[in-house]
Design a protein around this motif. Structure first.
Motif, PDB file in Angstrom:
ATOM      1  N   LEU A   1       0.846  -1.204   0.000  1.00 54.29           N
ATOM      2  CA  LEU A   1       0.000   0.000   0.000  1.00 54.29           C
ATOM      3  C   LEU A   1       0.882   1.254   0.000  1.00 54.29           C
ATOM      4  O   LEU A   1       0.643   2.205  -0.746  1.00 54.29           O
ATOM      5  N   GLY A   2       1.906   1.238   0.864  1.00 53.43           N
ATOM      6  CA  GLY A   2       2.793   2.387   0.953  1.00 53.43           C
ATOM      7  C   GLY A   2       3.634   2.588  -0.293  1.00 53.43           C
ATOM      8  O   GLY A   2       3.950   3.709  -0.684  1.00 53.43           O
ATOM      9  N   LEU A   3       3.988   1.472  -0.939  1.00 51.55           N
ATOM     10  CA  LEU A   3       4.890   1.546  -2.092  1.00 51.55           C
ATOM     11  C   LEU A   3       4.154   1.889  -3.381  1.00 51.55           C
ATOM     12  O   LEU A   3       4.624   2.693  -4.187  1.00 51.55           O
ATOM     13  N   LEU A   4       2.958   1.297  -3.565  1.00 53.26           N
ATOM     14  CA  LEU A   4       2.307   1.358  -4.874  1.00 53.26           C
ATOM     15  C   LEU A   4       0.972   2.092  -4.894  1.00 53.26           C
ATOM     16  O   LEU A   4       0.604   2.689  -5.913  1.00 53.26           O
ATOM     17  N   ALA A   5       0.233   2.030  -3.814  1.00 49.87           N
ATOM     18  CA  ALA A   5      -1.156   2.509  -3.861  1.00 49.87           C
ATOM     19  C   ALA A   5      -1.224   4.017  -4.032  1.00 49.87           C
ATOM     20  O   ALA A   5      -0.437   4.753  -3.440  1.00 49.87           O
ATOM     21  N   ASP A   6      -2.145   4.440  -4.858  1.00 50.27           N
ATOM     22  CA  ASP A   6      -2.376   5.865  -5.057  1.00 50.27           C
ATOM     23  C   ASP A   6      -3.844   6.137  -4.752  1.00 50.27           C
ATOM     24  O   ASP A   6      -4.649   6.346  -5.645  1.00 50.27           O
ATOM     25  N   ILE A   7      -4.167   6.081  -3.472  1.00 53.37           N
ATOM     26  CA  ILE A   7      -5.573   6.215  -3.086  1.00 53.37           C
ATOM     27  C   ILE A   7      -5.820   7.466  -2.244  1.00 53.37           C
ATOM     28  O   ILE A   7      -6.812   7.576  -1.545  1.00 53.37           O
ATOM     29  N   GLY A   8      -4.866   8.389  -2.306  1.00 50.68           N
ATOM     30  CA  GLY A   8      -5.049   9.696  -1.672  1.00 50.68           C
ATOM     31  C   GLY A   8      -5.303   9.623  -0.177  1.00 50.68           C
ATOM     32  O   GLY A   8      -4.576   8.945   0.553  1.00 50.68           O
ATOM     33  N   ASP A   9      -6.362  10.313   0.238  1.00 50.46           N
ATOM     34  CA  ASP A   9      -6.645  10.417   1.675  1.00 50.46           C
ATOM     35  C   ASP A   9      -7.050   9.091   2.308  1.00 50.46           C
ATOM     36  O   ASP A   9      -7.060   8.978   3.540  1.00 50.46           O
ATOM     37  N   ALA A  10      -7.419   8.123   1.465  1.00 52.23           N
ATOM     38  CA  ALA A  10      -7.846   6.826   2.022  1.00 52.23           C
ATOM     39  C   ALA A  10      -6.655   5.980   2.466  1.00 52.23           C
ATOM     40  O   ALA A  10      -6.839   4.962   3.147  1.00 52.23           O
ATOM     41  N   LEU A  11      -5.429   6.410   2.089  1.00 47.59           N
ATOM     42  CA  LEU A  11      -4.257   5.579   2.381  1.00 47.59           C
ATOM     43  C   LEU A  11      -4.042   5.398   3.883  1.00 47.59           C
ATOM     44  O   LEU A  11      -3.882   4.268   4.362  1.00 47.59           O
ATOM     45  N   LEU A  12      -4.043   6.507   4.617  1.00 46.90           N
ATOM     46  CA  LEU A  12      -3.751   6.421   6.058  1.00 46.90           C
ATOM     47  C   LEU A  12      -4.769   5.555   6.800  1.00 46.90           C
ATOM     48  O   LEU A  12      -4.374   4.650   7.550  1.00 46.90           O
ATOM     49  N   PRO A  13      -6.095   5.779   6.586  1.00 45.23           N
ATOM     50  CA  PRO A  13      -7.057   4.874   7.254  1.00 45.23           C
ATOM     51  C   PRO A  13      -6.878   3.412   6.854  1.00 45.23           C
ATOM     52  O   PRO A  13      -7.020   2.513   7.696  1.00 45.23           O
ATOM     53  N   ALA A  14      -6.537   3.175   5.571  1.00 39.21           N
ATOM     54  CA  ALA A  14      -6.334   1.786   5.126  1.00 39.21           C
ATOM     55  C   ALA A  14      -5.149   1.163   5.854  1.00 39.21           C
ATOM     56  O   ALA A  14      -5.220   0.016   6.332  1.00 39.21           O
ATOM     57  N   LEU A  15      -4.046   1.922   5.960  1.00 37.89           N
ATOM     58  CA  LEU A  15      -2.853   1.412   6.645  1.00 37.89           C
ATOM     59  C   LEU A  15      -3.146   1.110   8.114  1.00 37.89           C
ATOM     60  O   LEU A  15      -2.753   0.066   8.647  1.00 37.89           O
ATOM     61  N   ILE A  16      -3.871   2.034   8.748  1.00 36.26           N
ATOM     62  CA  ILE A  16      -4.171   1.839  10.174  1.00 36.26           C
ATOM     63  C   ILE A  16      -5.122   0.656  10.354  1.00 36.26           C
ATOM     64  O   ILE A  16      -4.993  -0.127  11.302  1.00 36.26           O
ATOM     65  N   GLY A  17      -6.065   0.499   9.424  1.00 38.28           N
ATOM     66  CA  GLY A  17      -6.985  -0.647   9.481  1.00 38.28           C
ATOM     67  C   GLY A  17      -6.238  -1.970   9.432  1.00 38.28           C
ATOM     68  O   GLY A  17      -6.489  -2.879  10.244  1.00 38.28           O
ATOM     69  N   VAL A  18      -5.288  -2.075   8.505  1.00 39.95           N
ATOM     70  CA  VAL A  18      -4.487  -3.307   8.400  1.00 39.95           C
ATOM     71  C   VAL A  18      -3.676  -3.513   9.690  1.00 39.95           C
ATOM     72  O   VAL A  18      -3.588  -4.630  10.218  1.00 39.95           O
ATOM     73  N   ALA A  19      -3.117  -2.406  10.220  1.00 38.71           N
ATOM     74  CA  ALA A  19      -2.313  -2.516  11.449  1.00 38.71           C
ATOM     75  C   ALA A  19      -3.178  -2.990  12.622  1.00 38.71           C
ATOM     76  O   ALA A  19      -2.712  -3.762  13.470  1.00 38.71           O
ATOM     77  N   ILE A  20      -4.428  -2.543  12.664  1.00 36.55           N
ATOM     78  CA  ILE A  20      -5.314  -2.976  13.758  1.00 36.55           C
ATOM     79  C   ILE A  20      -5.590  -4.479  13.654  1.00 36.55           C
ATOM     80  O   ILE A  20      -5.570  -5.196  14.659  1.00 36.55           O
ATOM     81  N   VAL A  21      -5.811  -4.962  12.428  1.00 37.32           N
ATOM     82  CA  VAL A  21      -6.019  -6.412  12.249  1.00 37.32           C
ATOM     83  C   VAL A  21      -4.769  -7.166  12.699  1.00 37.32           C
ATOM     84  O   VAL A  21      -4.840  -8.184  13.407  1.00 37.32           O
ATOM     85  N   GLU A  22      -3.593  -6.647  12.308  1.00 40.82           N
ATOM     86  CA  GLU A  22      -2.319  -7.257  12.728  1.00 40.82           C
ATOM     87  C   GLU A  22      -2.228  -7.331  14.251  1.00 40.82           C
ATOM     88  O   GLU A  22      -1.856  -8.357  14.820  1.00 40.82           O
ATOM     89  N   MET A  23      -2.588  -6.202  14.882  1.00 39.76           N
ATOM     90  CA  MET A  23      -2.500  -6.138  16.345  1.00 39.76           C
ATOM     91  C   MET A  23      -3.407  -7.189  16.986  1.00 39.76           C
ATOM     92  O   MET A  23      -2.997  -7.895  17.924  1.00 39.76           O
ATOM     93  N   VAL A  24      -4.621  -7.318  16.473  1.00 39.20           N
ATOM     94  CA  VAL A  24      -5.574  -8.278  17.052  1.00 39.20           C
ATOM     95  C   VAL A  24      -5.041  -9.705  16.898  1.00 39.20           C
ATOM     96  O   VAL A  24      -5.086 -10.499  17.843  1.00 39.20           O
ATOM     97  N   VAL A  25      -4.513 -10.012  15.707  1.00 37.21           N
ATOM     98  CA  VAL A  25      -3.969 -11.368  15.477  1.00 37.21           C
ATOM     99  C   VAL A  25      -2.818 -11.649  16.453  1.00 37.21           C
ATOM    100  O   VAL A  25      -2.779 -12.702  17.119  1.00 37.21           O
ATOM    101  N   GLY A  26      -1.891 -10.700  16.560  1.00 37.94           N
ATOM    102  CA  GLY A  26      -0.750 -10.873  17.467  1.00 37.94           C
ATOM    103  C   GLY A  26      -1.199 -10.986  18.919  1.00 37.94           C
ATOM    104  O   GLY A  26      -0.685 -11.809  19.682  1.00 37.94           O
ATOM    105  N   LEU A  27      -2.157 -10.151  19.271  1.00 36.32           N
ATOM    106  CA  LEU A  27      -2.643 -10.119  20.658  1.00 36.32           C
ATOM    107  C   LEU A  27      -3.324 -11.433  21.048  1.00 36.32           C
ATOM    108  O   LEU A  27      -3.062 -11.994  22.108  1.00 36.32           O
ATOM    109  N   VAL A  28      -4.180 -11.918  20.179  1.00 41.42           N
ATOM    110  CA  VAL A  28      -4.965 -13.112  20.513  1.00 41.42           C
ATOM    111  C   VAL A  28      -4.099 -14.377  20.468  1.00 41.42           C
ATOM    112  O   VAL A  28      -4.164 -15.204  21.372  1.00 41.42           O
ATOM    113  N   PHE A  29      -3.274 -14.510  19.434  1.00 46.94           N
ATOM    114  CA  PHE A  29      -2.583 -15.783  19.239  1.00 46.94           C
ATOM    115  C   PHE A  29      -1.151 -15.812  19.778  1.00 46.94           C
ATOM    116  O   PHE A  29      -0.723 -16.828  20.315  1.00 46.94           O
TER     117      PHE A  29
END
Lengths: 211, 136
Positions: B32-60
């Motif tokens: 996403l950081g390297l290729l995506a050109d989605i303007g203002d949606a980039l930051l929320p998308a990145l944070i959304g993925v990071a939240i999923v990562e956090m939940v996976v790491g936290l639970v398992f």
């Protein structure tokens, strides 16, 4: 009672002692969440105020180095999870091996970070009044690098503590200190390491990807 | 806490699957950081993925799934407080009457050498600030 390991007499049972140790680590991690959380809120605040400046500064970061650091840290977490798994089976030697591997990967992460910090210093991309680069001249750039060094620096400090902790636990595992019944130090130090990893999961997108 | 290895079947496989999931999610952020050109949606998308990562790491990896009682709620509660802090800060900057920092009406005087290096005409913060009297 066949329990092998230190058991403080004020705990009703070894299980109660293990639960208390885990509760203590969860409370500690909760306080860390608040510490890092305040910094992430600061980042969000200034990101709104200086959106273009922050995006330009992130675009100047080396995303490949950031990606490499992420892979190294996640792999270290896998090793720690494996050490926790073997600790539950009482296989001390494997616990020690995997914790040492994790510590080595932690050192790798620190070396990559050091390389990156040196690059920033060479280019004059430093916080506050020490910012001397001519690439971005908006006033917001000083705030970006202040946040960058405070947040990643605090994380680096946690990684250093984690590496020392894992090494000490690994040495103790090699000396046969833990057993199937008593391995709570491996569990709680592993929790700490996974938390440090969790913080990086947010630092990586904010400082390397959000361009 | 479960201590019997027989209660943990396939833990190595599970750890590998969790690691692969985390690597995939981190790669998604990388791409996403390297290729995506989605303007203002980039930051929320990145944070959304990071939240999923956090939940996976936290639970398992952090074994939140095995925790009971107080131990299970501490981390989510701390996270909730941080989100409340973030929400209140966001409400503050979108509803403030006049900007204070950065580039407020009483901007601090910088040393001359710094002042010359940094652009004196930096763009104002792109916050939808309201000026007193502009409201009906």
């Amino acid at each position: 009672m066949s329990f092998k390991g230190p058991w403080a007499e004020h705990f009703a049972s070894p299980a109660a002692q293990a639960h208390a140790a885990q509760l203590g680590m969860w409370i500690f991690i909760g306080s860390e969440v608040l510490l890092f959380g305040a910094l992430f809120v600061s980042y969000g605040y200034y990101r709104i105020a200086w959106g273009d400046t922050f995006a330009a500064a992130v675009a100047g970061e080396n995303i490949w180095l950031g990606g490499a650091m992420t892979a190294v840290l996640l792999t270290a977490s896998l090793f720690v999870a494996q050490a926790q798994h073997f600790a539950r089976q009482g296989r001390n030697h494997l616990v020690g091996v995997f914790l040492l591997l994790a510590a080595l990967f932690g050192i790798g992460f620190l070396l990559i970070h050091l390389f990156e910090y040196a690059g920033h210093a060479r280019r004059g991309e430093l916080p506050g009044l020490w910012y001397t680069s001519q690439d971005i001249t908006s006033r917001g750039i000083a705030i970006f690098y202040s946040l960058y060094f405070v947040m990643t620096g605090l994380h680096v400090l946690h990684v250093i503590i984690g590496v020392v902790l894992l090494t000490v636990i690994a040495i103790r595992a090699f000396s046969g200190r833990y057993s199937k019944e008593y391995h709570i130090p491996v569990e709680v130090s592993g929790m700490y390491w996974h938390f440090v990893d969790t913080v990086w999961m947010f630092l990586f997108p904010l400082f390397y990807c959000a361009r | 806490m479960k201590t019997d290895p027989e209660e943990q079947p396939g833990s190595t496989l599970r750890n590998l699957l969790v690691w692969l999931t985390l690597m995939t999610l981190a790669s998604a952020n990388f791409l996403l950081g390297l290729l995506a050109d989605i303007g203002d949606a980039l930051l929320p998308a990145l944070i959304g993925v990071a939240i999923v990562e956090m939940v996976v790491g936290l639970v398992f990896f952090m074994r939140l799934d095995e925790q009971r009682g107080t131990r299970r709620v501490i981390f989510p509660l701390g996270l909730g407080f941080v989100m409340l802090l973030g929400l209140l800060s966001y409400l503050d900057i979108i509803t403030r009457w006049e900007p204070t920092r950065p580039d407020g009406p009483t901007q601090p005087k910088l040393p001359p050498e710094i002042d010359q290096r940094l652009s004196p005409d930096s763009p104002p913060p792109p916050i939808p600030m309201r000026v007193k009297g502009s409201l009906p």
